[in-house]
Each structure stands twice: as C-alpha cells, then as structure tokens.
Design a protein around this motif. Sequence first.
Motif, short mmCIF file in Angstrom:
data_model
loop_
_atom_site.label_atom_id
_atom_site.label_comp_id
_atom_site.label_asym_id
_atom_site.label_seq_id
_atom_site.Cartn_x
_atom_site.Cartn_y
_atom_site.Cartn_z
N GLU A 1 58.63 0.41 -9.84
CA GLU A 1 57.17 -0.74 -9.61
C GLU A 1 55.66 0.40 -10.63
O GLU A 1 55.40 2.07 -9.83
CB GLU A 1 57.80 -0.32 -8.17
N PRO A 2 55.14 -0.07 -10.91
CA PRO A 2 54.07 0.61 -11.50
C PRO A 2 52.85 0.20 -10.11
O PRO A 2 51.72 -0.39 -10.84
CB PRO A 2 53.89 -0.14 -12.81
N LEU A 3 52.88 1.21 -9.47
CA LEU A 3 51.61 1.30 -8.14
C LEU A 3 51.02 2.54 -8.42
O LEU A 3 52.26 3.32 -7.86
CB LEU A 3 52.51 0.61 -6.95
N PHE A 4 49.81 3.06 -7.96
CA PHE A 4 49.27 4.00 -8.12
C PHE A 4 48.70 3.97 -6.67
O PHE A 4 47.98 3.22 -6.20
CB PHE A 4 48.28 4.22 -8.88
N ARG A 5 48.98 4.76 -5.40
CA ARG A 5 48.35 4.91 -4.30
C ARG A 5 46.91 5.98 -3.89
O ARG A 5 46.92 6.99 -4.70
CB ARG A 5 49.15 5.20 -3.38
N GLY A 6 46.14 5.34 -3.38
CA GLY A 6 45.15 6.52 -3.35
C GLY A 6 45.47 7.99 -2.52
O GLY A 6 46.19 7.53 -1.48
N GLU A 7 44.83 8.74 -2.94
CA GLU A 7 45.26 9.83 -2.01
C GLU A 7 43.89 11.19 -2.77
O GLU A 7 43.53 11.31 -4.21
CB GLU A 7 46.50 10.14 -2.21
N VAL B 1 45.12 0.48 -4.12
CA VAL B 1 45.93 1.07 -4.74
C VAL B 1 46.31 0.58 -5.77
O VAL B 1 45.16 -0.99 -6.39
CB VAL B 1 47.14 -0.19 -3.32
N VAL B 2 45.94 0.77 -7.19
CA VAL B 2 45.97 0.06 -8.15
C VAL B 2 47.50 -0.31 -8.66
O VAL B 2 48.55 0.36 -8.74
CB VAL B 2 45.36 0.88 -8.60
N LYS B 3 47.73 -1.81 -8.71
CA LYS B 3 48.90 -2.23 -9.25
C LYS B 3 48.60 -2.48 -10.77
O LYS B 3 48.43 -3.61 -10.89
CB LYS B 3 49.49 -3.12 -8.34
N LEU B 4 49.76 -1.78 -11.48
CA LEU B 4 49.67 -2.61 -13.05
C LEU B 4 50.46 -4.57 -13.05
O LEU B 4 51.44 -4.02 -12.65
CB LEU B 4 50.92 -1.93 -13.99
N THR C 1 43.06 -2.15 -0.19
CA THR C 1 42.95 -3.13 -1.37
C THR C 1 43.79 -3.15 -2.15
O THR C 1 43.45 -2.15 -2.36
CB THR C 1 41.39 -2.67 -2.12
N THR C 2 44.35 -4.10 -2.73
CA THR C 2 44.98 -3.65 -3.99
C THR C 2 43.98 -4.25 -5.41
O THR C 2 43.67 -5.78 -5.64
CB THR C 2 46.40 -4.99 -4.07
N ILE C 3 44.37 -3.54 -6.65
CA ILE C 3 43.09 -3.38 -7.69
C ILE C 3 44.55 -3.50 -8.05
O ILE C 3 45.67 -3.29 -8.66
CB ILE C 3 42.67 -2.89 -8.25
N LEU C 4 44.50 -5.15 -9.49
CA LEU C 4 45.44 -5.57 -10.13
C LEU C 4 45.29 -5.40 -11.42
O LEU C 4 44.08 -6.12 -12.50
CB LEU C 4 45.90 -7.31 -10.17
N VAL C 5 45.96 -4.82 -12.25
CA VAL C 5 45.14 -4.61 -13.56
C VAL C 5 46.54 -5.45 -14.41
O VAL C 5 47.87 -4.69 -14.26
CB VAL C 5 45.81 -2.81 -14.27
#
Length: 364
Positions: A293-299, A281-284, A208-212
């Motif tokens: 690359e403005p991408l933050f992965r769940g961990e 995944v949260v992606k700006l 799942t990608t969350i776009l901010v």
Amino acid sequence: MITACTMKLKQTNFHIILVLILLSQLLAGCTPKNKTPLVVFAAGSLILPMQQVEKAFEKSRPDIDVNLEFHGSIQVLRHSAELHEPIDLVMSADHALIPMLMYTQDLPGTDIPYASWSMKFATNSMSLAYTPQSRYADEITPDNWFEILGRDDVRIGLSDPRFDASGYRTLMLLKLAEQVYSKEGIFSSVFGGQFTTPIRDLDRPEQTTILVPELLETKSGAKVFMRGSSIQLLSLLESGDIDYAFEYRSVIEQHKLEEIVLPDEINLGNPDHLQDYEKMVVKLDFQRFLTVEPLFRGEVIAYGLTIPADAPHPQEAEQFIQFLLGDEGRQIMSANHHPLLDPVTVDHPASLPESLQPLVQPGG
C-alpha cells in the motif's frame, strides 16, 4: 608511392592509437586490485557526509573499496528490492520505507525477504532554503514565508514525492502550516493549478490525506519545478532557476544556503510534536509498489539503514556500519550538521548481525 603527407597521417594515427591504449590502461588501473568492492546506495541528503565517511573508512581499511551511489530514498530501495541489483548496504532518509519495500518482498525463487531488520541511525528536520538572489529574499521572514511562496512570480522546487521522502514531507509540512499559522489555503497557494493532474488534499478532523496522482507532471509555465530528489534542487537554487525549496537542514547548512527555520510544529524534527505530524498522510493514488500500500505517514524524521539479504559482501557492510557509528563516523556526521541518533535503535534485534548488536538498542 608513400608521400610525406601519407607518412605524417600514419604517424598521427599511430599516436592516436597509442594515446587510446595508454588511456585504456590508465582507466583499467583506476579499478583497485585485490580490494573488496562495497556497494552503498544512499539518500541524496547523505552525499557530503558519506563521501567523507567513505574516505576515512578506506583509510582505515585499505582492503575495501567503497562505491557510493545516491538517489531519492524510494529509488534507493527499489534498486535492491525491485530491480534486484547487488547492493551491500542501503540508507534511506525514511526508515519506514525499509519494512514497506524490503520486508514484504522476497528474493526471487525463495521465501527470504530482502531485509529483516532496519536500524534508525540519524534524524533531521525540514527548512526552507533560498539564496540572496531569490525573489523577495529581502522581504521573507519566519512569519511571512508562506505568503511569499504563494506569489505567482515565485518559483519553487519540489522533489518528486513518488520517489523521494523529502517530496512527500514537503507536502505534509505545508498542510501542517495551515494549522500552525491558522491560515487556510497555504497548500493550494503553492501547489494549486501547477500540475496537469492535481495533488489533492482531503481534510478530516482526525487526519489529512494528501493524494498524489500516478502521472505527476507540471503544467507549461508552472512556478513549481520538480526533480527526482531534493539534492537535485540545489543546482536550480544556485543557478537562480528557482527561488525557494524545502530541504533538510543538514543539507542547507552544508551548502551554506540562506534558510528560514520552520517551527517545530511543522519541521518534522521534534519528537514533542509527534502527535501533530501523525495527522498527515500522503497516499499515492495508484498501486506504486507491487503489493504494498503506497502510503506514507507523518512522523519524526528518522534515517534507516539495512544490509540486503542478497548483499555480496555483508561482513564488509557490517564493518562500514561499525565505523559509521563509531567515534570517527560520529565526528564526521556531526561536522556535517547531521548528527547520529543516540541511541541508535533497531526494530528486530534478533535478526541483526551479531557484530552490530552492541551498537544499538531495541526500538521501533
């Protein structure tokens, strides 16, 4: 001719000037002489334990004056790698931000990166904070909290996911909740229709990608209240301006707030559920960090620290880390419900200062 009134006025002015001189001398005396200043920038969730560590460290090392400053985790690292401020030690609530923002950028005019190692030193988990005055405080339970948050009259705090790790972790856990509770729409019931440009969630079977969006502003009359860091939401909770906010468990317990403990499948604090977290995944939706690359992965939540390559006082920073990871530092962190990892790990052992190598083990 000097009247009594004029004399009195002159005396009054003299007294004011004298007070100002004494005050300036007093303020000048607040800056310790013959002490080495140690500048530490840290995530807001570390405020209380770090203030206590500072006090204990300075007691053991009276020749060092620790200067603490707190921000959202992304902002902490930007002060070093983008704003080029002279900082001795940085501490982030997300260890992954250090290689993202500091390994990839060089000191001006050099080919030396801002950092070449990152130490995982603490963990945490996410919980839902509220007070006895929060709307539906007498109804909310671990089984219905997402339904309460979905109500139109419930006010919710969010730390800005563009600047703070707690913010993008909040987005992740709400999407994870849809799977755990087998209920679609939890995410949209909280954040849907709240922003002028919406936060979008794109579901795929594997991820799942969350776009901010770049411009993240709440609408007039929105039930979501956004601040730059999660710690800034506490005053809104205590004043009653908001009813609920997702916070780190350590912060909730430090401030003795009411709490809904979230399941391990969504609280981002249990290594047994890493595979669940990694689906998020949260992606700006814009280029936030120059070439990164403005991408933050769940961990699993892991706090990181490093000494910037341009730190003015790297040896004193090493000594502070040694104290933090030693017996007294561990006791302070544990007393603040924020225990350190055991073992503490570092991603690039060969780059770590020699004095710190006995304190850690190799690890990503």
